[in-house]
Design a protein around this motif. Structure first.
Motif, PDB file in Angstrom:
ATOM      1  N   PHE A  62     116.464  30.411  92.933  1.00  0.00           N
ATOM      2  CA  PHE A  62     114.766  30.183  92.939  1.00  0.00           C
ATOM      3  C   PHE A  62     114.617  29.013  92.617  1.00  0.00           C
ATOM      4  O   PHE A  62     115.336  28.183  92.032  1.00  0.00           O
ATOM      5  N   TYR A  84     111.472  35.851  91.150  1.00  0.00           N
ATOM      6  CA  TYR A  84     111.962  36.039  92.473  1.00  0.00           C
ATOM      7  C   TYR A  84     111.048  36.926  93.184  1.00  0.00           C
ATOM      8  O   TYR A  84     110.460  36.838  94.356  1.00  0.00           O
ATOM      9  N   ALA A 108     112.556  31.867  96.987  1.00  0.00           N
ATOM     10  CA  ALA A 108     113.536  32.429  96.593  1.00  0.00           C
ATOM     11  C   ALA A 108     114.503  32.951  98.077  1.00  0.00           C
ATOM     12  O   ALA A 108     113.960  33.149  98.909  1.00  0.00           O
TER      13      ALA A 108
END
Length: 893
Positions: free
Chosen positions: A438, A774, A807
């Motif tokens: 991320f 995420y 992500a």
């Protein structure tokens, strides 16, 4: 279109595993193909003992199916100690046929108890130091003829390291790992064909206490599992002419002492290089003065082949600074709170003693700080042999640290230039495959993400521990269940948790009760809500993330037993209002400085009772246990009604005015639909009344941002996660943290410590916010009704203070990516990568449908996209595999 092909073949999640015990292994693969909308329509698998597949022992034939994950081998039962090759062919939705994949293999383990020919051996009490000083064992043997392969199977009571002809058999560490030893003991399989030589050979082993006999926990107790170390091993030599020979542990093995004087997980390691017998694990060594081993009578019915990847040294770090503290300590700064040990080189006179002490932080004056370690010394001593340059690293202990104090260094010069290249930090943890990452436009939030990853790395060492440094390092169930969804994004944790959950089930009490730590240590207790609920939450989460029905089926009796245990508690079958509970551990709204928040424990317990019951009903449905599904759906309905009756006022207000009470009531859907907006509004107002700060502990923190985003307060969730002042996630980052802290204020603004007794600086539980980063912020998720990312959901959620977020997740099907950016012009851009054999729902919020393009074309002209729904609130699309770039004008601009 690029050539269609199956690639990245896996067997039970692993690439070319050896030592597999599963007689019906499951095979998985990914599809390689360019273009959009690629789906598998059929597959064919061939399995054979030979990689040429001239006469396959199993051929599935063409199977009309889109399944490419967890396809069960359907041939005859594999033979022990045998390698099986497999390959895969696939067809796409247009019935185009691929070539065969590259071949992969798995190799079966030793087999059942009847396959063992070695016996347990244990060293006698040579010098009155049994159980204190590690043992050295050896066995010489001969190889007569051309060797085709050599497999060594081994385990120990304690921890062990094996050598053949003076070389380590592999790079794994701390074997056989930590399991519920009385019920399950892993053994390992080693391919040592390259180490065995014609003529004379020797096997050597070092045994240490490890978790089996070493100190565990904070009560100063050891030998929880046994009173003596032991080794069990057997080497199978297979010659080119088909002959087989066996070298196994028996009464002819010899034992002695070496340079390893002391080794404990918590306390560290002492090594005297002068006492190390040169060449002790080689055939030329003369062991006439070594003792014969003893033959204890330990059973073998608990032996099981290792199923998880072992602990390995994953990375090396070098110091970023070398300095002297105000107290005069020579200290190295590794720049990262890490778990493992220091490796160093030194040239010194005989008997010169180098002592390394390890710490996570410095105190407010800049001195070395170890009070938070409690009784864990984390000390390494090396006594030099004095014959030129020497090198050392520990074998059976590990430390959690950023700073290293060095005593006895032979040179007066102490600078990064003089010692920086001599010391290196060896980072160790279970060798999990990294699967996710991320990043975003805020660098402090990116550092928080790195801290979350490092917290997982440091604590996923054989089991999911709470902390890696003090006299604890135990498998706390509460920490594991709140973090497991975050963990599963960052690394492939399916084998890791499958192994741990088997031990949870084995340690479960006859009445269904679940320990607070797994493997179980009785002094840690049993049956707290949110902790023991790991028995249900963890298997269900793994099923969601990996689609692993076999694991869910295996854990189902344990899940069911836990819910039945809770049902039997309390004054009311549908409320849980008895027993011990940790409550909202480490919440900030407690009283009198206590670590337990003010949310009523029976409210939390009943909420988790409802949550686990619902997940159990879901599991029963997924497994086809329809009677159980109906039973637990009814139970869930009754528990929810009891929760509302007990903890919600007639007007629909939650009786407990805490953030955590509102978070879990909303997250677990415990309120009537009509009452949820009011509860969410109260939560948002409370957070703003606290100047955008949280007050939650272990129970409320994992879900607080999810709840805010779900109920229309996503902007507030972004403000909360970007908050820099205490209490907040980023407060520790502003204080220089490189891992997640146990306490929100482990180090206070004035530099003093929260506590001396319980103050870990590497504790991953509050890092559970990673799941929100995420799935909610970056927008990479899956449709909940289809597990394992077969059906993907991409939903970018821009918020204040951020201009982009990304992500990336390597799923079982391939790599998924969601990247959004937002400029001042009100243009939302989204990049989405969808792997073959999956589809995705892409949701764009608040966009003008007449001002959106994909790769420069209108939606009507774009390939692989179908509009599912369009409204002022959102545009919902369906997309097949491929890479997409959307550009849309927001309605609000």
């Amino acid at each position: 279109m690029k050539e269609l092909k199956a690639h990245d073949l896996r067997c039970e999640y692993r690439t070319n595993p050896i030592g597999l015990e599963t007689v019906r292994p499951r095979l998985s693969w990914k599809l390689a193909a360019s273009g959009r909308g690629i789906l598998q329509s059929a597959y064919q698998i061939q399995v054979d003992e030979s990689a040429d597949f001239l006469e396959p022992m199993w051929d599935s034939g063409k199977v009309e199916s889109d399944q490419s994950v967890h396809v069960e081998y359907g041939g005859v039962e594999p033979k022990p100690r045998t390698r099986y090759w497999y390959r895969v062919k696939v067809w796409d939705q247009a019935d185009r046929e691929s070539a065969w994949s590259d071949a992969a293999y798995w190799e079966m383990a030793l087999g059942g108890i009847g396959e063992w020919r070695g016996v347990w051996i244990t060293p006698p009490n040579i010098d009155g130091k049994a159980g204190e000083t590690p043992d050295y064992l050896r066995k010489a043997f001969n190889v007569q003829g051309q060797l085709a392969k050599a497999r060594l199977y081994a385990t120990a009571l304690g921890v062990y390291k094996l050598y053949v002809n003076g070389r380590q058999v592999d790079d794994s560490l701390l074997a056989p790992g930590w399991t519920s030893y009385r019920k399950r003991l892993q053994y390992q399989t080693y391919d040592i064909t390259h180490l065995v030589q014609p003529g004379g050979n020797a096997i050597g082993a070092i045994l240490g206490n490890g978790w089996y006999m070493g100190y565990l926990g904070w009560e100063g107790a050891n030998r929880f599992y046994g009173e003596e170390r032991a080794l069990l091993a057997q080497l199978h030599l297979t010659y080119a002419d088909g002959r087989e020979e066996l070298v196994a542990t028996d009464g002819t093995w010899q034992c002695g002492r070496g340079g390893l004087l002391k080794s404990e997980l918590y306390f560290g390691e002492w090594f005297d290089a002068r006492a190390e017998p040169e060449g002790w694990s080689t055939p030329r060594f003369e062991a006439a003065d070594w003792s014969r081993v003893s033959l204890p009578s330990y059973d073998m019915d608990r032996l099981a082949a290792q199923e998880n990847e072992p602990v390995r040294m994953i990375e090396k770090l070098h110091p970023i600074a070398a300095f002297v503290t105000p107290r005069g300590e020579k200290v190295l700064d590794m720049g990262q709170n890490m778990v493992g040990w220091m490796r160093f080189r030194v040239t010194a006179s005989p008997g010169c003693t180098i002592t390394l002490r390890h710490a996570e932080v410095l105190d407010e004056a800049g001195n070395f700080y170890t009070l938070n370690l409690r009784t864990a010394l984390q000390e390494v001593r090396y006594i030099c042999k004095g014959e030129g340059q020497e090198s050392f690293e520990p074998l059976f202990s590990f430390q959690g640290f950023r700073y290293v104090a060095v005593e006895g260094w032979p040179s007066a010069e102490w600078s990064l230039e003089s010692v920086g290249g001599i010391f290196e930090g060896c980072v160790i943890h279970t060798d999990m495959e990294q699967t996710g990452r991320f990043s975003c436009s805020d660098e402090l939030l990116n550092q928080l993400q790195r801290n979350i990853v490092w917290g997982q790395r440091g604590n996923f060492l054989e089991i999911p521990t709470d902390c890696p440094q003090r006299d604890e390092r135990l498998g706390w169930t509460g920490d594991a269940q709140v973090f497991i969804r975050t963990a599963a994004f960052q690394y492939n944790v399916a084998p890791f948790f499958t192994k741990w959950l088997k031990d949870l089930a084995l340690d479960q009490l006859p009445d269904g009760g679940v320990p607070h730590v797994v493997p179980d240590l009785p002094f840690c207790g049993y049956n707290s809500s949110a902790w023991s609920d790991a028995a249900v939450i963890c298997p269900w989460t793994l099923y969601q993330c990996y689609g692993d029905e076999r694991m869910l089926r295996d854990q189902y009796p344990s899940m069911k037993a836990w819910v039945e245990y809770v049902y039997a508690q309390g004054d009311d079958r549908f409320l849980w209002n008895t027993g011990f509970h940790f409550g909202d551990w480490l919440a900030l709204d407690g009283t009198d400085g206590r670590p337990i928040g003010s949310t009523p424990k029976d409210l939390i317990a009943t909420a988790y009772y409802a949550h686990s019951t619902r997940l159990l009903a879901n599991a029963a449905t997924a497994l086809g246990f329809l009677d159980d599904a109906r039973k637990y759906e009814d139970l869930h309905r009754n528990v929810v009604e009891a929760f509302r009756s007990e903890f919600v006022t007639p007007s629909g207000r939650i009786a407990s005015p805490t953030q955590t009470a509102h978070v879990i009531a909303l997250m677990f859907d415990l309120l009537a639909e009509a009452d949820r907006p009011r509860a969410a509004q109260w939560l948002a107002a409370h957070i703003r009344d606290k100047q955008v700060h949280l007050t939650t502990g272990f129970v409320g923190t994992p879900y607080i941002c999810h709840v805010l985003s779900r109920f229309g307060y996503h902007d507030l969730a972004c403000e909360l996660v970007l908050q820099r002042e205490y209490p907040s996630w980023l407060y520790s980052v502003t204080k220089g943290a490189t891992t997640v802290w146990e306490h929100w204020d482990g180090i206070k603004p004035d530099g003093t410590m929260w506590s001396e007794e319980m103050n870990s600086f590497n504790h991953y539980a509050f890092g559970a916010v990673g799941d929100w980063l995420y799935r909610a912020l970056a927008g990479l998720d899956q449709e909940p009704e289809v597990p394992g990312y077969k059906r993907i959901r991409i939903r970018p959620r821009p918020g204040p203070g951020l201009t982009n977020a990304e992500a990336v997740y390597a799923s079982m099907y391939g790599t998924i990516r969601s990247y959004w950016s937002m400029g001042d012009t009100g243009i939302l851009e989204l990049d989405a990568d969808i792997p073959p054999n999956t589809t995705a729902t892409i949701i764009l919020p608040d966009v003008r449908t007449d001002r959106i393009t994909e790769s420069g074309m209108s939606l009507e002209s774009a390939d692989g996209i179908r509009v599912l729904h369009a409204s002022e609130a959102e545009l919902r699309l369906e997309a097949g595999s491929g890479s997409y770039h959307f550009r849309a004008q927001l309605r609000s601009e």
